[in-house]
Design an enzyme around this catalytic site. Structure first.
Site, mmCIF file in Angstrom:
data_model
loop_
_atom_site.group_PDB
_atom_site.id
_atom_site.type_symbol
_atom_site.label_atom_id
_atom_site.label_comp_id
_atom_site.label_asym_id
_atom_site.label_seq_id
_atom_site.Cartn_x
_atom_site.Cartn_y
_atom_site.Cartn_z
ATOM 1 N N ASN A 55 -5.401 4.606 -42.130
ATOM 2 C CA ASN A 55 -4.560 4.589 -40.930
ATOM 3 C C ASN A 55 -4.927 3.510 -39.905
ATOM 4 O O ASN A 55 -4.737 3.690 -38.715
ATOM 5 C CB ASN A 55 -4.490 5.986 -40.311
ATOM 6 C CG ASN A 55 -5.834 6.499 -39.852
ATOM 7 O OD1 ASN A 55 -6.841 5.804 -39.979
ATOM 8 N ND2 ASN A 55 -5.862 7.694 -39.286
ATOM 9 N N HIS A 99 -9.386 3.251 -35.595
ATOM 10 C CA HIS A 99 -10.042 4.430 -35.019
ATOM 11 C C HIS A 99 -10.198 4.240 -33.525
ATOM 12 O O HIS A 99 -10.447 3.125 -33.065
ATOM 13 C CB HIS A 99 -11.441 4.616 -35.635
ATOM 14 C CG HIS A 99 -12.357 5.456 -34.797
ATOM 15 N ND1 HIS A 99 -12.326 6.824 -34.842
ATOM 16 C CD2 HIS A 99 -13.295 5.134 -33.854
ATOM 17 C CE1 HIS A 99 -13.220 7.308 -33.966
ATOM 18 N NE2 HIS A 99 -13.814 6.300 -33.367
HETATM 19 P P1 RTP Z 1 -10.087 8.495 -35.867
HETATM 20 O O1 RTP Z 1 -11.275 9.392 -35.623
HETATM 21 O O2 RTP Z 1 -10.222 7.655 -37.118
HETATM 22 O O3 RTP Z 1 -9.685 7.708 -34.655
HETATM 23 O O4 RTP Z 1 -8.808 9.418 -36.169
HETATM 24 P P2 RTP Z 1 -8.365 10.738 -35.423
HETATM 25 O O5 RTP Z 1 -9.303 11.075 -34.290
HETATM 26 O O6 RTP Z 1 -6.931 10.574 -35.107
HETATM 27 O O7 RTP Z 1 -8.549 11.779 -36.594
HETATM 28 P P3 RTP Z 1 -9.820 12.670 -36.989
HETATM 29 O O8 RTP Z 1 -9.389 14.084 -37.021
HETATM 30 O O9 RTP Z 1 -11.012 12.298 -36.170
HETATM 31 O O10 RTP Z 1 -10.045 12.213 -38.502
HETATM 32 C C1 RTP Z 1 -10.802 11.053 -38.802
HETATM 33 C C2 RTP Z 1 -10.106 10.299 -39.921
HETATM 34 O O11 RTP Z 1 -10.143 11.074 -41.108
HETATM 35 C C3 RTP Z 1 -8.964 10.856 -41.852
HETATM 36 N N1 RTP Z 1 -8.239 12.111 -42.024
HETATM 37 N N2 RTP Z 1 -7.684 12.426 -43.146
HETATM 38 N N3 RTP Z 1 -6.251 13.766 -45.195
HETATM 39 C C4 RTP Z 1 -6.372 14.334 -43.986
HETATM 40 O O12 RTP Z 1 -5.905 15.405 -43.720
HETATM 41 C C5 RTP Z 1 -7.123 13.622 -42.969
HETATM 42 N N4 RTP Z 1 -7.345 14.041 -41.733
HETATM 43 C C6 RTP Z 1 -8.063 13.067 -41.140
HETATM 44 C C7 RTP Z 1 -8.095 9.885 -41.074
HETATM 45 O O13 RTP Z 1 -8.309 8.583 -41.579
HETATM 46 C C8 RTP Z 1 -8.626 10.021 -39.671
HETATM 47 O O14 RTP Z 1 -8.396 8.853 -38.947
HETATM 48 MG MG MG Z 2 -11.413 11.150 -34.530
#
Ligand code: RTP
Ligand code: MG
Length: 143
Positions: A114, A117
């Site tokens: 995605n 971060h």
């Molecule tokens: P980031 O930390 O990367 O900025 O993203 P975020 O806060 O929007 O999302 P987070 O819940 O912290 O998740 C970290 C990264 O893990 C991957 N992810 N995959 N397959 C799934 O259900 C899933 N959920 C999260 C994503 O790449 C996410 O950016």
């Molecule tokens: Mg995150």
């Protein structure tokens, strides 16, 4: 509003697609100043440490494999309300749900890859900045 710092990663998919400059442009257009920046290729241990909060999640293995699949660009951003400003221009974690014009809507293909971060709080930002940058590597603007 308070001047804050946040931590940002341009992930391996966006680096591979030559989107570093386009994403930097989004930061600067939003008024976020890049006060530290470097390219790194994470080891498995570094990626596991950075994402330790997700170690029990089902996607953890895939996340670490992806984040070590190629170089990333890490930066510290400074500006008014920087944590939320940065999260706003990133868009939703799943690019399919991200508002058009956000970084993930425009540069990412999937929730697993995605594009970028951003720290989710001031506390996370402090920890994440320190994970990648020494105090000497931070260059606050004087003009
Ligand atoms: P980031 O930390 O990367 O900025 O993203 P975020 O806060 O929007 O999302 P987070 O819940 O912290 O998740 C970290 C990264 O893990 C991957 N992810 N995959 N397959 C799934 O259900 C899933 N959920 C999260 C994503 O790449 C996410 O950016
Ligand atoms: Mg995150």
């Amino acid at each position: 509003m308070a001047i804050e710092r946040t931590f940002s990663i341009i992930k391996p998919d966006a680096v591979a697609k030559n989107n570093i400059g386009a994403i930097y442009n989004r930061f600067e257009t939003a008024g976020l100043k890049i006060i530290a920046s470097k390219m790194v290729h994470l080891t498995k241990e570094q990626a596991e440490g950075f994402y330790a909060e997700h170690s029990e999640r089902p996607f953890f293995g895939a996340l670490v494999a992806f984040m070590t699949s190629g170089p990333i660009v890490v930066q510290t951003l400074e500006g008014e309300n920087a944590v939320l400003t940065h999260r706003d221009i990133l868009g939703a974690t799943n690019p399919a749900e991200a508002v058009l014009g956000t970084i993930r809507a425009d540069f990412a293909q999937s929730i697993d890859e995605n594009a970028a971060h951003g720290s989710d709080s001031v506390e996370s930002a402090q920890r994440e900045v320190a994970y990648f940058f020494s105090a000497e590597e931070l260059c606050p603007r004087t003009r």
